[in-house]
Design a protein around this motif. Structure first.
Motif, PDB file in Angstrom:
ATOM      1  N   GLN A 187       0.856  -1.185   0.000  1.00  0.00           N
ATOM      2  CA  GLN A 187       0.000   0.000   0.000  1.00  0.00           C
ATOM      3  C   GLN A 187       0.897   1.242   0.000  1.00  0.00           C
ATOM      4  OE1 GLN A 187      -3.049  -0.229   3.126  1.00  0.00           O
ATOM      5  NE2 GLN A 187      -4.442  -0.869   1.488  1.00  0.00           N
ATOM      6  N   PHE A 188       0.426   2.276  -0.661  1.00  0.00           N
ATOM      7  CA  PHE A 188       1.231   3.482  -0.836  1.00  0.00           C
ATOM      8  C   PHE A 188       0.558   4.685  -0.185  1.00  0.00           C
ATOM      9  CE2 PHE A 188       2.023   0.747  -4.534  1.00  0.00           C
ATOM     10  CZ  PHE A 188       3.410   0.623  -4.468  1.00  0.00           C
ATOM     11  N   ARG A 189       1.385   5.564   0.357  1.00  0.00           N
ATOM     12  CA  ARG A 189       0.853   6.804   0.923  1.00  0.00           C
ATOM     13  C   ARG A 189       0.768   7.894  -0.139  1.00  0.00           C
ATOM     14  NH1 ARG A 189       3.186   9.097   6.002  1.00  0.00           N
ATOM     15  NH2 ARG A 189       1.083   9.995   6.088  1.00  0.00           N
ATOM     16  N   LEU A 190       1.441   7.673  -1.262  1.00  0.00           N
ATOM     17  CA  LEU A 190       1.328   8.609  -2.375  1.00  0.00           C
ATOM     18  C   LEU A 190       1.350   7.820  -3.678  1.00  0.00           C
ATOM     19  CD1 LEU A 190       1.319  11.530  -3.553  1.00  0.00           C
ATOM     20  CD2 LEU A 190       3.822  11.399  -3.577  1.00  0.00           C
ATOM     21  N   MET A 191       0.414   8.134  -4.569  1.00  0.00           N
ATOM     22  CA  MET A 191       0.395   7.552  -5.906  1.00  0.00           C
ATOM     23  C   MET A 191       0.370   8.722  -6.895  1.00  0.00           C
ATOM     24  SD  MET A 191      -2.375   4.468  -5.192  1.00  0.00           S
ATOM     25  CE  MET A 191      -1.969   3.428  -6.584  1.00  0.00           C
ATOM     26  N   ALA A 229      -7.774   1.722  -5.349  1.00  0.00           N
ATOM     27  CA  ALA A 229      -8.438   1.602  -4.052  1.00  0.00           C
ATOM     28  C   ALA A 229      -7.782   0.558  -3.156  1.00  0.00           C
ATOM     29  CB  ALA A 229      -9.914   1.268  -4.267  1.00  0.00           C
ATOM     30  N   SER A 230      -7.310  -0.553  -3.742  1.00  0.00           N
ATOM     31  CA  SER A 230      -6.734  -1.627  -2.929  1.00  0.00           C
ATOM     32  C   SER A 230      -5.280  -1.385  -2.555  1.00  0.00           C
ATOM     33  CB  SER A 230      -6.847  -2.959  -3.677  1.00  0.00           C
ATOM     34  OG  SER A 230      -6.128  -2.920  -4.901  1.00  0.00           O
ATOM     35  N   HIS A 231      -4.632  -0.403  -3.163  1.00  0.00           N
ATOM     36  CA  HIS A 231      -3.215  -0.179  -2.889  1.00  0.00           C
ATOM     37  C   HIS A 231      -2.905   1.226  -2.365  1.00  0.00           C
ATOM     38  CE1 HIS A 231      -2.763  -3.921  -5.132  1.00  0.00           C
ATOM     39  NE2 HIS A 231      -1.562  -3.999  -4.625  1.00  0.00           N
ATOM     40  N   LEU A 232      -3.936   1.998  -2.057  1.00  0.00           N
ATOM     41  CA  LEU A 232      -3.734   3.316  -1.448  1.00  0.00           C
ATOM     42  C   LEU A 232      -3.952   3.201   0.053  1.00  0.00           C
ATOM     43  CD1 LEU A 232      -3.266   6.381  -1.942  1.00  0.00           C
ATOM     44  CD2 LEU A 232      -5.770   6.617  -2.010  1.00  0.00           C
ATOM     45  N   ALA A 233      -2.978   3.672   0.834  1.00  0.00           N
ATOM     46  CA  ALA A 233      -3.106   3.640   2.291  1.00  0.00           C
ATOM     47  C   ALA A 233      -4.322   4.452   2.724  1.00  0.00           C
ATOM     48  CB  ALA A 233      -1.831   4.201   2.930  1.00  0.00           C
ATOM     49  N   SER A 234      -4.807   4.163   3.926  1.00  0.00           N
ATOM     50  CA  SER A 234      -6.021   4.829   4.401  1.00  0.00           C
ATOM     51  C   SER A 234      -5.862   6.342   4.451  1.00  0.00           C
ATOM     52  CB  SER A 234      -6.404   4.295   5.787  1.00  0.00           C
ATOM     53  OG  SER A 234      -5.343   4.511   6.722  1.00  0.00           O
ATOM     54  N   ASP A 235      -4.637   6.812   4.721  1.00  0.00           N
ATOM     55  CA  ASP A 235      -4.371   8.256   4.756  1.00  0.00           C
ATOM     56  C   ASP A 235      -3.586   8.705   3.534  1.00  0.00           C
ATOM     57  OD1 ASP A 235      -1.988   6.984   5.345  1.00  0.00           O
ATOM     58  OD2 ASP A 235      -1.426   8.365   6.967  1.00  0.00           O
ATOM     59  N   GLY A 236      -3.625   7.897   2.466  1.00  0.00           N
ATOM     60  CA  GLY A 236      -2.810   8.179   1.300  1.00  0.00           C
ATOM     61  C   GLY A 236      -3.386   9.266   0.403  1.00  0.00           C
ATOM     62  N   LEU A 237      -2.529   9.774  -0.484  1.00  0.00           N
ATOM     63  CA  LEU A 237      -2.905  10.810  -1.442  1.00  0.00           C
ATOM     64  C   LEU A 237      -2.653  10.315  -2.861  1.00  0.00           C
ATOM     65  CD1 LEU A 237      -1.198  13.895   0.290  1.00  0.00           C
ATOM     66  CD2 LEU A 237      -3.634  13.291   0.379  1.00  0.00           C
ATOM     67  N   VAL A 238      -3.457  10.786  -3.785  1.00  0.00           N
ATOM     68  CA  VAL A 238      -3.262  10.532  -5.205  1.00  0.00           C
ATOM     69  C   VAL A 238      -3.039  11.869  -5.888  1.00  0.00           C
ATOM     70  CG1 VAL A 238      -4.346   9.777  -7.360  1.00  0.00           C
ATOM     71  CG2 VAL A 238      -4.590   8.395  -5.289  1.00  0.00           C
ATOM     72  N   ALA A 239      -1.955  11.979  -6.656  1.00  0.00           N
ATOM     73  CA  ALA A 239      -1.625  13.209  -7.378  1.00  0.00           C
ATOM     74  C   ALA A 239      -1.611  12.887  -8.869  1.00  0.00           C
ATOM     75  CB  ALA A 239      -0.271  13.747  -6.933  1.00  0.00           C
ATOM     76  N   MET A 240      -2.386  13.627  -9.645  1.00  0.00           N
ATOM     77  CA  MET A 240      -2.498  13.344 -11.072  1.00  0.00           C
ATOM     78  C   MET A 240      -2.259  14.607 -11.901  1.00  0.00           C
ATOM     79  SD  MET A 240      -5.577  11.578 -13.272  1.00  0.00           S
ATOM     80  CE  MET A 240      -5.298   9.966 -12.510  1.00  0.00           C
ATOM     81  N   ILE A 302     -12.370   9.417   0.374  1.00  0.00           N
ATOM     82  CA  ILE A 302     -13.523  10.213   0.805  1.00  0.00           C
ATOM     83  C   ILE A 302     -13.655  10.216   2.328  1.00  0.00           C
ATOM     84  CG2 ILE A 302     -16.052  10.317   0.738  1.00  0.00           C
ATOM     85  CD1 ILE A 302     -15.896   9.352  -2.159  1.00  0.00           C
ATOM     86  N   SER A 303     -13.323   9.116   2.961  1.00  0.00           N
ATOM     87  CA  SER A 303     -13.493   9.011   4.414  1.00  0.00           C
ATOM     88  C   SER A 303     -12.289   9.524   5.207  1.00  0.00           C
ATOM     89  CB  SER A 303     -13.741   7.552   4.793  1.00  0.00           C
ATOM     90  OG  SER A 303     -12.644   6.739   4.372  1.00  0.00           O
ATOM     91  N   ALA A 304     -11.210   9.888   4.523  1.00  0.00           N
ATOM     92  CA  ALA A 304      -9.963  10.265   5.222  1.00  0.00           C
ATOM     93  C   ALA A 304      -9.891  11.761   5.464  1.00  0.00           C
ATOM     94  CB  ALA A 304      -8.768   9.807   4.411  1.00  0.00           C
TER      95      ALA A 304
END
Length: 380
Positions: A187-191, A229-240, A302-304
């Motif tokens: 799981q990643f904290r940043l993608m 969804a399956s590889h993003l940590a619960s407090d993770g961020l996605v930057a696109m 959404i929940s973080a």
């Protein structure tokens, strides 16, 4: 390796002077939401663990001295018609807000900073183009060199690839390596995503530059197949990274868009303002047809809860070779700490401590793109 010379932002390439060792930080100025970043240095820093000095220089393109001219509509009615027909109201407002933000950042930078706008670079050609021999070698979709087509030269080139400490990579297509990613990736904290958005100007360039999707439907299908969804940590961020087309913004952020399909919501956006080596916007900020910035959308589950300090930001940076983005590792340390787990999808180089995935992840890791520090200081 091709001949390499020093090229700096204020004068033509020199045959005697060479850039200093990479000891200066890639962050040249930082105040509030404004950051001045040197792109080549950010990539050099990313080749070693956080806190260590870079051990090599990357071969770069000469920094632009003057803004580029951009064709404009001949009359206001033409521009208004184009805006009405091609932009949603939300996208038009986003453009106006981005223009105001980058102008404010420029004003702040010029009033508070008196240094270089980019660091001296190593160049191997006046236009910064890189040798094509490595780019043109084909790697099969399984992520390894094809046994049927690989030559001893290609094998040697792969053996010589520079791999940063603790860097993991999946070299191949998203479709063929998806299961490998599911099986192996943590799981990643940043993608970070830099998708190959459809781009007519990119397709007009000669072969070997970089591949783009043929249409938005194709890239949407590709991105939707990535198990975020399956590889993003619960407090993770996605930057696109996205282009300035309103259709791309809508595809990512609408109620039925990519972020929503991944269970994400937009937190903020960062804007990369492309400037010349003298600190001017690369294109007129008011240009209708070509904007001098690119946008990085940042989302969370959404929940973080988002980091309280994660706010809009303007990154000013002088462009390097075509499509090369700033490395974001240091900029996200402020929110995620120094040793966070991260993934870059559609990467074109590797980052120490990160995972990278895509069919061009080794693009700029070949030996011809790098010069060791002890060599670079004696180049003539």
């Amino acid at each position: 390796m091709a001949s390499v010379s020093a090229c700096d932002e204020a004068s033509p390439p020199s045959s005697t002077a060479a850039p200093p060792p990479p000891t200066t930080s890639s962050i040249l100025f930082h105040a509030g939401n404004v950051v001045l970043l040197d792109i080549p240095r950010s990539l050099e820093e990313a080749q070693v663990p956080p806190g260590l000095p870079p051990s090599a220089r990357i071969v770069s393109g000469a920094p632009p001295l003057k803004p580029f001219t951009t064709p404009e509509p001949r009359d206001g009615a033409t521009a208004d018609h184009w805006l009405r027909s091609s932009q949603s109201a939300g996208a038009h407002i986003a453009d106006l807000m981005a223009a105001a933000a980058v102008q404010s950042a420029l004003d702040q930078l010029h009033s508070r900073y008196a240094g270089l706008f980019c660091l001296p670079r190593l160049c191997n050609a006046p236009d910064g183009l890189i040798p094509q021999d490595f780019n043109d070698r084909k790697i099969d979709t399984g992520g390894t060199t094809s046994a049927d087509t690989a030559t001893s030269t290609a094998t040697s080139a792969m053996d010589a690839i520079r791999t940063p400490p603790r860097a993991e990579y999946l070299h191949g297509s998203i479709r063929h390596l998806r299961q490998t990613f599911i099986d192996r990736a943590p799981q990643f904290r940043l993608m970070v995503f830099d998708p190959p958005w459809p781009n007519r100007s990119a397709r007009r360039k000669k072969a070997g530059s970089y591949n783009t999707a043929s249409n938005l439907s194709e890239i949407q299908k590709l991105l939707s197949s990535i198990p975020v969804a399956s590889h993003l940590a619960s407090d993770g961020l996605v930057a696109m990274w996205i282009t300035n087309k309103s259709s791309v913004l809508d595809l990512v952020t609408s109620s039925k868009g990519l972020f929503a399909s991944w269970g994400l919501e937009l937190v903020t956006q960062w804007t990369w303002l492309k400037i010349t080596s003298l600190g001017e916007p690369l294109f007129d900020i008011e240009s209708t047809w070509r904007k001098p910035w690119e946008t990085l959308l940042i989302a969370k589950r959404i929940s973080a809860k988002a980091p309280e300090t994660l706010k809009p930001r303007v990154i000013l940076a002088v462009p390097d070779v075509h499509s090369r983005k700033p490395n974001l590792r240091r900029l996200f340390e402020e929110y995620l700490g120094q040793d966070y787990t991260a993934l870059e999808v559609f990467a074109r180089n590797l980052t120490s401590g990160w995972w990278s995935w895509g069919d061009q992840v080794l693009q700029f890791q070949a030996p011809e793109h790098w010069v060791d520090v002890e060599i670079s200081t004696t180049i003539v």
